[in-house]
Design a protein around this motif. Structure first.
Motif, PDB file in Angstrom:
ATOM      1  N   SER A   6       0.832  -1.205   0.000  1.00 15.03           N
ATOM      2  CA  SER A   6       0.000   0.000   0.000  1.00 15.03           C
ATOM      3  C   SER A   6       0.855   1.239   0.000  1.00 15.03           C
ATOM      4  O   SER A   6       2.039   1.210   0.369  1.00 15.03           O
ATOM      5  CB  SER A   6      -0.937   0.015   1.216  1.00 15.03           C
ATOM      6  OG  SER A   6      -0.199   0.136   2.406  1.00 15.03           O
ATOM      7  N   SER A   8       0.189   5.522   0.969  1.00 10.30           N
ATOM      8  CA  SER A   8      -0.721   6.549   1.472  1.00 10.30           C
ATOM      9  C   SER A   8      -0.433   7.888   0.812  1.00 10.30           C
ATOM     10  O   SER A   8       0.720   8.208   0.515  1.00 10.30           O
ATOM     11  CB  SER A   8      -0.583   6.678   2.992  1.00 10.30           C
ATOM     12  OG  SER A   8      -0.984   5.477   3.624  1.00 10.30           O
ATOM     13  N   LYS A  24      -5.550   6.051   0.191  1.00  7.15           N
ATOM     14  CA  LYS A  24      -4.604   4.941   0.197  1.00  7.15           C
ATOM     15  C   LYS A  24      -4.840   4.053  -1.024  1.00  7.15           C
ATOM     16  O   LYS A  24      -5.982   3.790  -1.402  1.00  7.15           O
ATOM     17  CB  LYS A  24      -4.745   4.112   1.471  1.00  7.15           C
ATOM     18  CG  LYS A  24      -3.679   3.028   1.635  1.00  7.15           C
ATOM     19  CD  LYS A  24      -3.919   2.177   2.880  1.00  7.15           C
ATOM     20  CE  LYS A  24      -3.718   2.947   4.150  1.00  7.15           C
ATOM     21  NZ  LYS A  24      -3.825   2.057   5.337  1.00  7.15           N
ATOM     22  N   LYS A  52     -11.149   4.583   6.369  1.00  4.69           N
ATOM     23  CA  LYS A  52     -10.783   3.861   5.149  1.00  4.69           C
ATOM     24  C   LYS A  52     -10.178   2.495   5.411  1.00  4.69           C
ATOM     25  O   LYS A  52     -10.369   1.559   4.620  1.00  4.69           O
ATOM     26  CB  LYS A  52      -9.834   4.704   4.289  1.00  4.69           C
ATOM     27  CG  LYS A  52      -8.485   5.014   4.891  1.00  4.69           C
ATOM     28  CD  LYS A  52      -7.671   5.922   3.973  1.00  4.69           C
ATOM     29  CE  LYS A  52      -6.277   6.213   4.520  1.00  4.69           C
ATOM     30  NZ  LYS A  52      -6.318   6.868   5.868  1.00  4.69           N
ATOM     31  N   GLU A  53      -9.445   2.332   6.531  1.00  4.29           N
ATOM     32  CA  GLU A  53      -8.790   1.053   6.794  1.00  4.29           C
ATOM     33  C   GLU A  53      -9.767  -0.078   7.082  1.00  4.29           C
ATOM     34  O   GLU A  53      -9.408  -1.253   6.981  1.00  4.29           O
ATOM     35  CB  GLU A  53      -7.809   1.201   7.961  1.00  4.29           C
ATOM     36  CG  GLU A  53      -6.502   1.872   7.600  1.00  4.29           C
ATOM     37  CD  GLU A  53      -6.606   3.381   7.470  1.00  4.29           C
ATOM     38  OE1 GLU A  53      -5.709   3.991   6.865  1.00  4.29           O
ATOM     39  OE2 GLU A  53      -7.600   3.955   7.989  1.00  4.29           O
ATOM     40  N   GLU A  56     -10.040  -2.808   4.501  1.00  2.00           N
ATOM     41  CA  GLU A  56      -8.890  -3.636   4.124  1.00  2.00           C
ATOM     42  C   GLU A  56      -9.127  -5.137   4.282  1.00  2.00           C
ATOM     43  O   GLU A  56      -8.696  -5.910   3.415  1.00  2.00           O
ATOM     44  CB  GLU A  56      -7.641  -3.163   4.862  1.00  2.00           C
ATOM     45  CG  GLU A  56      -7.217  -1.780   4.378  1.00  2.00           C
ATOM     46  CD  GLU A  56      -5.937  -1.255   5.001  1.00  2.00           C
ATOM     47  OE1 GLU A  56      -5.206  -2.057   5.631  1.00  2.00           O
ATOM     48  OE2 GLU A  56      -5.664  -0.043   4.866  1.00  2.00           O
ATOM     49  N   THR A 216      -8.596  -2.578  13.208  1.00  2.00           N
ATOM     50  CA  THR A 216      -8.207  -1.381  12.458  1.00  2.00           C
ATOM     51  C   THR A 216      -8.496  -0.095  13.208  1.00  2.00           C
ATOM     52  O   THR A 216      -7.989   0.962  12.835  1.00  2.00           O
ATOM     53  CB  THR A 216      -8.904  -1.309  11.084  1.00  2.00           C
ATOM     54  OG1 THR A 216     -10.312  -1.113  11.260  1.00  2.00           O
ATOM     55  CG2 THR A 216      -8.643  -2.551  10.258  1.00  2.00           C
ATOM     56  N   THR A 220      -3.103  -0.621  12.045  1.00  2.00           N
ATOM     57  CA  THR A 220      -3.195  -1.222  10.715  1.00  2.00           C
ATOM     58  C   THR A 220      -1.781  -1.447  10.219  1.00  2.00           C
ATOM     59  O   THR A 220      -0.849  -0.775  10.627  1.00  2.00           O
ATOM     60  CB  THR A 220      -3.975  -0.329   9.731  1.00  2.00           C
ATOM     61  OG1 THR A 220      -4.171  -1.047   8.512  1.00  2.00           O
ATOM     62  CG2 THR A 220      -3.242   0.959   9.434  1.00  2.00           C
ATOM     63  N   ILE A 222       0.932  -1.308   7.289  1.00  2.18           N
ATOM     64  CA  ILE A 222       1.187  -0.580   6.059  1.00  2.18           C
ATOM     65  C   ILE A 222       2.526  -1.040   5.493  1.00  2.18           C
ATOM     66  O   ILE A 222       3.541  -1.029   6.187  1.00  2.18           O
ATOM     67  CB  ILE A 222       1.247   0.942   6.302  1.00  2.18           C
ATOM     68  CG1 ILE A 222       0.018   1.394   7.085  1.00  2.18           C
ATOM     69  CG2 ILE A 222       1.367   1.695   4.992  1.00  2.18           C
ATOM     70  CD1 ILE A 222      -1.279   1.202   6.363  1.00  2.18           C
ATOM     71  N   SER A 239      -4.991   3.834  13.141  1.00  2.45           N
ATOM     72  CA  SER A 239      -6.008   4.064  12.125  1.00  2.45           C
ATOM     73  C   SER A 239      -7.172   4.881  12.660  1.00  2.45           C
ATOM     74  O   SER A 239      -7.354   6.028  12.304  1.00  2.45           O
ATOM     75  CB  SER A 239      -6.517   2.729  11.573  1.00  2.45           C
ATOM     76  OG  SER A 239      -5.489   2.060  10.905  1.00  2.45           O
TER      77      SER A 239
END
Length: 362
Positions: A6, A8, A24, A52-53, A56, A216, A220, A222, A239
C-alpha cells in the motif's frame, strides 16, 4: 491469500475546496494486471463513523477470491478514502471543521471529495482516473456520496457502482436519525490504545464484528512503497485513534481519542437533505450506469418498508444490475460479514457490464 502492499497519499484540493483528503492505494505486487487498462480499479468509500482502513479485510478477501483458479476477475488496484471529517482526513482538517461544520456536516461533502479526487482537481495523487476501469463501492453515507459524485462536472467515468446498505431515504420532515443521539453521547477518549481496544471488545454490538475490522480502530499494517529505499517490512500505524491533545480536547494531554470525534459524527447524522437527494436521483442514475445494490437481510437501522420504497421509487429491482441480500447481516455488513461481502463484490465484477440479475442470495 496475496500479500498486499500500500501507499498513502494526501490529496490537496485547496484553495478551491477546503478539505485535505487521506487516500490509500492497495495492490498485489505479483499481479500481472498492474498496468492492464482492462483490469478494475476499485474505490471504496466508508460510512459515517468509520474510516478507510476498515475496508482492508474486505479488500484482502476480494483479492483472495479473484486470485483463485478459474476467476476471470482482473484487479489492478484498490483505493480507499477518508472522507473530510473521518480518519486521517479529520486530523488534517480539524481546524477547518470547527469553522461552521459542528452543527451539521452535509453528506454532499463526501460526494464533492470523491469527485475532486477522481477528477484530479487537486494535488498529491498523480493518477489519471479517467484512464482506469473504475468501480465505486460505498457503504451507507459513502454509497450516497458515490451516487451524487456523478452529478458534478467534469463527469466521473465509472464502469459501475456497488451500493452497500445505502442510506437512501425519502423525505420525512419529522424524521431524526436514530444514531445521532448515541453518537453525541459516545465515549471517545481513553487512557491508552489498549484501554480503548478493551472497551471496543466489551461492547456486545462490536463483539460480532470481524476481529480484523475491529483491530483497524487501533492499528493497521502498512507496507512501504516499493520505490522507496526502505526495508521491505510492514510497520504499524494508528487508524481509528490518535493521541491527545487535539483541537477538540486541547486540555487532555494524555491518552487517545477517535480521529472522527463524536461531535463530527453526530453532526453528519443531522443532515436530512442529501440522503433524500440521492433517493430522488436514484431512478436517473440507474438509467446511466449499472447500479448494483446490496442490503443485509436483517432490517435493523433501515426498516424493510423503507428499503422496498427505495427500490420501487427507482422503478423496481429490474432497474438494478443486481440486487443482493446477505443472510444474517444488518446495516453493518461491512463490519460483520466481510468475507460474504467480498464474495458479493466478486460476483458483481464477474458480470459482463450491463448484465442484470434481479436477486442473488449468498
Amino acid at each position: 491469500m496475496p500479500s498486499l502492499e500500500s501507499q498513502s497519499y494526501r490529496f490537496d484540493p485547496q484553495p478551491d475546496y477546503p478539505f485535505s483528503l487521506a487516500v490509500k492505494r492497495l495492490w498485489d505486487p505479483t499481479s500481472p494486471f498492474l498496468d492492464d487498462p482492462d483490469a478494475y480499479s476499485l474505490l471504496f468509500v466508508h460510512g459515517t463513523g468509520f474510516h478507510k482502513e476498515q475496508w482492508e479485510p474486505i479488500i484482502e478477501d476480494l483479492y483472495d477470491q479473484a486470485g483463485r483458479d478459474g476467476s476471470p476477475v482482473k484487479l489492478r488496484e484498490a483505493w480507499t478514502i477518508d472522507t473530510p471529517n473521518h480518519g486521517d482526513s479529520a486530523v488534517w482538517n480539524e481546524h477547518v471543521l470547527q469553522q461552521g461544520y459542528e452543527s451539521v456536516f452535509a453528506w454532499e461533502e463526501i460526494a464533492r471529495s470523491v469527485h475532486r479526487l477522481l477528477s484530479g482537481l487537486g494535488s498529491g495523487v498523480d493518477v489519471d482516473f479517467s484512464t482506469r476501469k473504475l468501480v465505486g463501492i460505498g457503504h451507507s453515507s459513502g454509497a450516497v456520496g458515490l451516487i451524487l459524485s456523478t452529478t458534478y462536472h467534469p463527469p466521473v467515468k465509472y464502469s459501475l457502482l456497488h451500493l452497500v446498505e445505502p442510506m437512501i431515504l425519502p423525505y420525512d420532515p419529522v424524521r431524526n436519525n436514530i444514531l445521532e443521539g448515541p453518537a453525541a453521547k459516545r465515549r471517545d477518549t481513553w487512557a491508552s490504545k489498549e484501554e480503548a481496544m478493551k472497551a471496543f471488545q466489551s461492547r456486545p454490538s462490536w463483539q460480532v464484528w470481524d476481529p480484523r475490522v475491529l483491530k483497524t480502530y487501533v492499528v493497521t499494517l502498512i507496507a512501504p512503497h516499493p520505490c522507496r529505499k526502505t526495508e521491505n517490512i510492514r510497520h504499524v500505524q494508528e487508524s481509528g485513534l490518535r493521541p491527545l491533545p487535539t483541537a477538540y480536547y486541547p486540555d487532555q494531554t494524555e491518552g487517545v481519542t477517535l480521529k472522527c470525534p463524536r461531535l463530527s459524527e453526530s453532526a453528519q447524522y443531522r443532515d436530512k437533505i442529501t440522503t433524500t437527494r440521492a433517493y430522488n436521483f436514484l431512478s436517473t442514475i440507474t438509467e446511466r450506469l449499472p447500479i448494483h445494490i446490496l442490503y443485509g437481510a436483517v432490517d435493523d437501522y433501515v426498516p424493510r418498508f423503507i428499503k422496498d420504497k427505495v427500490i420501487n421509487h427507482a422503478g423496481g429491482v429490474q432497474k438494478f444490475a443486481s440486487f443482493h441480500r446477505v443472510p444474517g447481516a444488518g446495516h453493518l455488513v461491512t463490519q460483520t460479514h466481510t468475507t460474504e461481502l467480498a464474495k458479493a463484490i466478486h460476483e458483481v465484477l464477474l458480470r459482463p457490464l450491463g448484465a442484470t440479475s434481479v436477486t442473488t442470495r449468498l
